[in-house]
Design an enzyme around this catalytic site. Structure first.
Site, PDB file in Angstrom:
ATOM      1  N   CYS A  81       0.869  -1.175   0.000  1.00  0.00           N
ATOM      2  CA  CYS A  81       0.000   0.000   0.000  1.00  0.00           C
ATOM      3  C   CYS A  81       0.903   1.221   0.000  1.00  0.00           C
ATOM      4  CB  CYS A  81      -0.926   0.002   1.217  1.00  0.00           C
ATOM      5  SG  CYS A  81      -1.881   1.532   1.386  1.00  0.00           S
ATOM      6  N   GLY A  82       0.890   1.969  -1.096  1.00  0.00           N
ATOM      7  CA  GLY A  82       1.798   3.103  -1.224  1.00  0.00           C
ATOM      8  C   GLY A  82       1.487   4.237  -0.273  1.00  0.00           C
ATOM      9  N   GLU A 224     -10.373  -0.145  -4.951  1.00  0.00           N
ATOM     10  CA  GLU A 224      -9.343  -0.999  -4.364  1.00  0.00           C
ATOM     11  C   GLU A 224      -9.898  -2.372  -4.001  1.00  0.00           C
ATOM     12  OE1 GLU A 224      -6.258   0.319  -1.765  1.00  0.00           O
ATOM     13  OE2 GLU A 224      -7.008   2.385  -1.819  1.00  0.00           O
ATOM     14  N   CYS A 233      -5.148   6.028  -3.857  1.00  0.00           N
ATOM     15  CA  CYS A 233      -4.445   4.743  -3.792  1.00  0.00           C
ATOM     16  C   CYS A 233      -3.040   4.966  -4.310  1.00  0.00           C
ATOM     17  CB  CYS A 233      -5.174   3.689  -4.634  1.00  0.00           C
ATOM     18  SG  CYS A 233      -4.316   2.095  -4.727  1.00  0.00           S
ATOM     19  N   GLY A 236      -1.980   2.454  -6.846  1.00  0.00           N
ATOM     20  CA  GLY A 236      -2.813   2.714  -8.009  1.00  0.00           C
ATOM     21  C   GLY A 236      -2.323   3.911  -8.800  1.00  0.00           C
TER      22      GLY A 236
END
Length: 301
Positions: A81-82, A224, A233, A236
């Protein structure tokens, strides 16, 4: 691992461009996370509320400073998860767990490097980027494809929509990216869930909808995996920028405007970096077993 029955957990609520997280320090307190407990914490009506639960633990990898684990709102553990990674770095420093900068964090697929830049933002070296269907556990057999510069697009038609061509990008976790004309009015709520759970994705997929504004600027919405549409995200944003770069539509660096804020992506020479904010909202305590009992059987919306 020790059971935490009857224990109080200290937590911190954080957000990165509106993508919100519950941070748990598993170094100084024993944390036994289960899908049921993750769902209870993330529940926005009966729990604290979050897109994801982020757990900091002692590392298993000899070169890592910490282990970083991610649980979606549906209770499932995922690879990366960035936006959460930026919050992870800020959390570790604010909690006094480490003063190292940059930090090296172990995720399920390897190591990532995170650095606070002194301007309220965090830069994350996102690790390896891959594009083969097998990297996303995607069955591409028999599908129509189209070459687009350095990218290969795959046709997937959710119910009521035909001729949609998708980029596939794996940034530890899997992403399918669609270019659209107007991201505000595109039927993300219908197409996102249909593609996320498409039977060709064995482990489901994150679904990005990208509108190109200029050569270095896109707008993005993301449905997500396991969380639904979120305000932002991080992986993303990286996947969309990389897809646009591979298609020859964008140039480095890329500004990504999400509904929750702006991220900056740079992908050059095989190195993928993301920069954006990480903000602490509040600290608190929760009786995890009492919370789980209260939320058991509720439906998260």
């Amino acid at each position: 691992m020790q059971d935490n029955s009857g224990m109080i957990w200290n937590f911190t609520k954080m957000q990165g461009t509106g993508n919100d997280f519950i941070m748990l320090d598993g170094v100084r307190q024993p944390i036994h996370m289960t899908p049921e407990r993750a769902r209870a914490l993330a529940d926005r009506h009966f729990g604290i509320g979050a897109d994801q639960i982020l757990l900091v633990e002692e590392p298993l990898h000899p070169e890592a400073d910490f282990r970083y684990r991610i649980f979606n709102a549906d209770g499932g553990e995922v690879e990366h998860c960035g936006n959460g990674a930026r919050c992870f770095a800020r959390f570790v420093h604010e909690q006094g767990l480490s003063h190292r900068n940059p930090l090296r964090a172990e995720i399920s697929t390897g190591l990532i490097v995170l650095e606070e830049t002194g301007d309220g933002e965090v830069t994350v070296d996102m690790g390896q980027t891959r594009f083969e269907p097998a990297d996303l556990h995607f069955d591409a057999r028999g599908l129509e494809t189209r070459a687009c510069a350095d990218d290969t697009l795959y046709r997937l038609d959710p119910p009521g929509h035909e001729g949609l061509m998708w980029s596939l990008v794996a940034i530890s976790n899997p992403h399918a990216v669609l270019q659209v004309e107007d991201v505000d009015h595109y039927p993300v709520g219908a197409i996102g869930p249909a593609i996320e759970s498409h039977p060709r994705f064995a482990q489901h997929v994150n679904v990005g909808f990208m509108q190109i504004v200029g050569r270095r600027h896109i707008r993005l919405r993301v449905h997500e995996r396991g969380a639904g549409e979120t305000l932002a995200c991080g992986t993303g944003a990286c996947a969309a920028a990389v897809a646009g770069l591979r298609r020859g539509l964008l140039a480095n660096p890329v500004r990504v405007d999400t509904r929750g804020g702006t991220l900056h992506i740079d992908w050059e020479g095989g190195r993928l970096r993301m920069r954006g904010p990480a903000i602490t909202v509040f600290n608190g305590q929760v009786d995890i077993d009492a919370l789980t009992a209260t939320t058991r059987g509720s439906t998260r919306t």
